[in-house]
Design a protein around this motif. Structure first.
Motif, short mmCIF file in Angstrom:
data_model
loop_
_atom_site.label_atom_id
_atom_site.label_comp_id
_atom_site.label_asym_id
_atom_site.label_seq_id
_atom_site.Cartn_x
_atom_site.Cartn_y
_atom_site.Cartn_z
N ALA A 195 0.83 -1.21 0.00
CA ALA A 195 0.00 0.00 0.00
C ALA A 195 0.86 1.25 0.00
CB ALA A 195 -0.94 0.00 1.20
N ALA A 196 1.97 1.21 0.71
CA ALA A 196 2.88 2.36 0.74
C ALA A 196 3.42 2.65 -0.66
CB ALA A 196 4.03 2.09 1.71
N ARG A 197 3.79 1.58 -1.38
CA ARG A 197 4.30 1.75 -2.74
C ARG A 197 3.21 2.28 -3.67
NH1 ARG A 197 3.42 -1.31 -6.81
NH2 ARG A 197 3.00 -3.21 -5.61
N VAL A 198 2.04 1.70 -3.59
CA VAL A 198 0.93 2.12 -4.45
C VAL A 198 0.56 3.58 -4.16
CG1 VAL A 198 -1.52 1.72 -4.97
CG2 VAL A 198 0.05 -0.22 -4.79
N ASN A 199 0.50 3.94 -2.88
CA ASN A 199 0.18 5.32 -2.51
C ASN A 199 1.24 6.30 -3.01
OD1 ASN A 199 -2.16 4.51 -1.22
ND2 ASN A 199 -1.29 4.61 0.83
N ALA A 200 2.46 5.82 -3.16
CA ALA A 200 3.54 6.66 -3.69
C ALA A 200 3.48 6.74 -5.22
CB ALA A 200 4.90 6.14 -3.24
N GLY A 201 2.54 5.98 -5.82
CA GLY A 201 2.36 6.01 -7.27
C GLY A 201 3.44 5.31 -8.04
N GLU A 244 9.55 0.03 -10.97
CA GLU A 244 10.13 1.35 -10.73
C GLU A 244 10.74 1.45 -9.34
OE1 GLU A 244 8.81 6.05 -10.88
OE2 GLU A 244 7.27 4.51 -11.02
N ALA A 245 10.00 0.98 -8.34
CA ALA A 245 10.50 1.05 -6.96
C ALA A 245 11.75 0.20 -6.80
CB ALA A 245 9.41 0.60 -5.99
N ALA A 246 11.72 -1.01 -7.34
CA ALA A 246 12.89 -1.90 -7.23
C ALA A 246 14.11 -1.27 -7.88
CB ALA A 246 12.57 -3.25 -7.85
N LYS A 247 13.92 -0.68 -9.04
CA LYS A 247 15.04 -0.05 -9.75
C LYS A 247 15.63 1.08 -8.92
CE LYS A 247 16.30 2.00 -14.16
NZ LYS A 247 15.86 2.34 -15.51
N ILE A 255 13.52 2.48 1.73
CA ILE A 255 12.16 2.28 1.23
C ILE A 255 11.24 3.36 1.78
CG2 ILE A 255 10.14 0.76 1.35
CD1 ILE A 255 12.16 -1.64 1.27
N ALA A 256 11.31 3.58 3.06
CA ALA A 256 10.45 4.59 3.70
C ALA A 256 10.68 5.96 3.08
CB ALA A 256 10.68 4.61 5.20
N VAL A 257 11.94 6.34 2.89
CA VAL A 257 12.27 7.64 2.30
C VAL A 257 11.73 7.72 0.87
CG1 VAL A 257 14.18 9.10 1.50
CG2 VAL A 257 14.26 8.08 3.78
N LEU A 258 11.93 6.66 0.10
CA LEU A 258 11.44 6.64 -1.28
C LEU A 258 9.93 6.83 -1.33
CD1 LEU A 258 12.03 6.15 -4.31
CD2 LEU A 258 11.68 3.71 -3.87
N TYR A 259 9.22 6.23 -0.40
CA TYR A 259 7.76 6.31 -0.39
C TYR A 259 7.25 7.54 0.37
CZ TYR A 259 7.89 1.40 -1.97
OH TYR A 259 8.11 0.24 -2.66
N VAL A 263 9.82 4.83 8.76
CA VAL A 263 9.96 3.38 8.89
C VAL A 263 8.85 2.80 9.77
CG1 VAL A 263 11.43 1.52 9.76
CG2 VAL A 263 12.43 3.38 8.47
N ASP A 264 8.52 3.49 10.86
CA ASP A 264 7.52 2.94 11.77
C ASP A 264 6.09 3.07 11.27
OD1 ASP A 264 7.50 5.67 12.15
OD2 ASP A 264 7.29 5.56 14.32
N SER A 265 5.88 3.71 10.10
CA SER A 265 4.53 3.80 9.55
C SER A 265 4.25 2.71 8.52
CB SER A 265 4.29 5.18 8.94
OG SER A 265 5.11 5.37 7.79
N ILE A 266 5.27 1.89 8.23
CA ILE A 266 5.13 0.81 7.25
C ILE A 266 5.26 -0.54 7.94
CG2 ILE A 266 6.06 -0.21 5.13
CD1 ILE A 266 7.30 2.53 4.50
N ILE A 267 4.40 -1.47 7.56
CA ILE A 267 4.46 -2.83 8.09
C ILE A 267 5.43 -3.62 7.22
CG2 ILE A 267 3.18 -4.94 8.60
CD1 ILE A 267 0.65 -3.09 8.81
N PHE A 268 6.60 -3.96 7.75
CA PHE A 268 7.62 -4.69 7.00
C PHE A 268 7.57 -6.20 7.24
CE2 PHE A 268 9.53 -0.46 6.90
CZ PHE A 268 9.92 -0.39 5.58
N PHE A 269 6.86 -6.65 8.26
CA PHE A 269 6.74 -8.08 8.50
C PHE A 269 5.47 -8.36 9.29
CE2 PHE A 269 9.22 -6.24 11.91
CZ PHE A 269 8.65 -6.78 13.05
N LYS A 270 4.99 -9.56 9.13
CA LYS A 270 3.80 -9.99 9.88
C LYS A 270 4.25 -11.00 10.93
CE LYS A 270 0.24 -9.12 6.56
NZ LYS A 270 -1.02 -9.56 6.03
N ASN A 271 3.60 -10.97 12.07
CA ASN A 271 3.94 -11.91 13.17
C ASN A 271 3.45 -13.29 12.86
OD1 ASN A 271 5.08 -9.85 14.55
ND2 ASN A 271 3.25 -9.39 15.68
#
Length: 64
Positions: free
Chosen positions: A7-13, A18-21, A48-52, A56-64
């Motif tokens: 969602a963070a990537r999509v919201n960043a358009g 593109e993001a991976a590159k 990643i957080a800066v790019l988007y 960092v704490d506003s993005i979920i990077f892993f699930k429990n």
């Protein structure tokens, strides 16, 4: 409230390609992060957080 990595990537358009590159990683690596199969290290999480335009704490990077 935190949002998913995808969602963070999509919201960043940005597409996965593109993001991976811009991050200097493969599209498959980013896909694995978005599906929570693997997780990025703290340096990459920060990039990643800066790019988007998020913190960092506003993005979920892993699930429990």
């Amino acid at each position: 409230m935190a949002i998913t990595l995808k969602a963070a990537r999509v919201n960043a358009g940005m597409s996965q390609t593109e993001a991976a590159k811009q991050l200097g990683i493969s599209k498959n690596t980013l896909l694995n992060y978005e599906k929570y199969k693997t997780k990025p290290n703290i340096e990459l999480s920060t990039r990643i957080a800066v790019l988007y335009g998020l913190t960092v704490d506003s993005i979920i990077f892993f699930k429990n």
